[in-house]
Design a protein around this motif. Structure first.
Motif, PDB file in Angstrom:
ATOM      1  N   LEU A 119      -1.984  -3.932 -14.173  1.00 26.43           N
ATOM      2  CA  LEU A 119      -0.853  -3.020 -13.967  1.00 26.43           C
ATOM      3  C   LEU A 119      -1.196  -1.671 -14.577  1.00 26.43           C
ATOM      4  O   LEU A 119      -1.633  -1.593 -15.739  1.00 26.43           O
ATOM      5  N   SER A 179       1.180   5.241 -12.149  1.00 25.95           N
ATOM      6  CA  SER A 179       0.716   6.194 -11.145  1.00 25.95           C
ATOM      7  C   SER A 179      -0.115   7.292 -11.809  1.00 25.95           C
ATOM      8  O   SER A 179       0.275   7.828 -12.852  1.00 25.95           O
ATOM      9  N   ALA A 195      -2.082  -5.528   1.098  1.00 30.42           N
ATOM     10  CA  ALA A 195      -0.752  -5.339   0.536  1.00 30.42           C
ATOM     11  C   ALA A 195       0.199  -6.309   1.220  1.00 30.42           C
ATOM     12  O   ALA A 195      -0.065  -6.766   2.349  1.00 30.42           O
ATOM     13  N   PRO A 250       1.224   4.369  -6.110  1.00 32.25           N
ATOM     14  CA  PRO A 250       1.950   3.113  -5.861  1.00 32.25           C
ATOM     15  C   PRO A 250       1.510   2.428  -4.562  1.00 32.25           C
ATOM     16  O   PRO A 250       1.491   1.195  -4.495  1.00 32.25           O
ATOM     17  N   ASP A 309      -1.344   2.092  -3.517  1.00 32.72           N
ATOM     18  CA  ASP A 309      -2.597   1.365  -3.737  1.00 32.72           C
ATOM     19  C   ASP A 309      -2.355  -0.063  -4.221  1.00 32.72           C
ATOM     20  O   ASP A 309      -3.300  -0.844  -4.353  1.00 32.72           O
ATOM     21  N   THR A 310      -1.104  -0.396  -4.479  1.00 30.61           N
ATOM     22  CA  THR A 310      -0.763  -1.743  -4.919  1.00 30.61           C
ATOM     23  C   THR A 310      -1.142  -2.762  -3.850  1.00 30.61           C
ATOM     24  O   THR A 310      -0.745  -2.641  -2.694  1.00 30.61           O
ATOM     25  N   GLN A 340      -5.247  -8.807  -8.450  1.00 33.01           N
ATOM     26  CA  GLN A 340      -4.044  -8.014  -8.184  1.00 33.01           C
ATOM     27  C   GLN A 340      -4.136  -6.662  -8.884  1.00 33.01           C
ATOM     28  O   GLN A 340      -4.442  -6.591 -10.086  1.00 33.01           O
ATOM     29  N   THR A 368      -1.559  -3.460  -9.427  1.00 35.08           N
ATOM     30  CA  THR A 368      -0.184  -2.990  -9.270  1.00 35.08           C
ATOM     31  C   THR A 368      -0.063  -1.622  -9.909  1.00 35.08           C
ATOM     32  O   THR A 368      -0.399  -1.449 -11.090  1.00 35.08           O
ATOM     33  N   VAL A 369       0.390  -0.654  -9.127  1.00 33.41           N
ATOM     34  CA  VAL A 369       0.547   0.714  -9.602  1.00 33.41           C
ATOM     35  C   VAL A 369       2.030   1.036  -9.636  1.00 33.41           C
ATOM     36  O   VAL A 369       2.694   1.033  -8.588  1.00 33.41           O
ATOM     37  N   SER A 370       2.545   1.310 -10.810  1.00 31.78           N
ATOM     38  CA  SER A 370       3.973   1.612 -10.954  1.00 31.78           C
ATOM     39  C   SER A 370       4.200   3.116 -10.842  1.00 31.78           C
ATOM     40  O   SER A 370       3.366   3.927 -11.244  1.00 31.78           O
TER      41      SER A 370
END
Length: 115
Positions: A11, A14, A40, A87, A89-90, A110, A112-114
């Protein structure tokens, strides 16, 4: 056969960075190319970047300039440095290796980009 072990997902906020690693059970000289793909939720798997046995690289248009694929032949390992993550890129990122006409896949990692 080729076994692939990926690591480095996680995680990140951004604009942040991650580096993915993929260790192969065979030397690069026996593989025509290796690459990173991503999938995705609800979308098809797409190519992110690839590197051939002679070191030629190829990138998807949306990733070029932000992502860099590289390899360490001594370690039979391919890396992907991902910068300026967004995001969108998640996804689950998969390593792939081509041995002849057969493509082998890793288990996926995984990212995950917030926002």
């Amino acid at each position: 056969q080729v076994q692939l072990v990926e690591s480095g997902g996680g995680l990140v906020q951004s604009g942040g960075s991650l580096r993915l690693s993929c260790a192969a059970s065979r030397s690069f000289s026996s593989l025509s190319q290796m690459g990173w793909w991503r999938q995705a939720p609800g979308k098809q798997r797409e190519l992110v970047a690839s590197i051939t046995a002679n070191g030629r690289t190829n990138y998807a248009d949306s990733m070029e300039g932000r992502f860099t694929i590289s390899r360490d032949s001594a370690k039979n390992t391919v890396y992907m440095q991902m910068n300026s993550l967004k995001p969108e890129d998640t996804a689950v990122y998969y390593c792939a290796a081509d041995l002849g006409v057969i493509r082998y896949w890793g288990q996926g990692t995984q990212v995950t980009v917030s926002s």
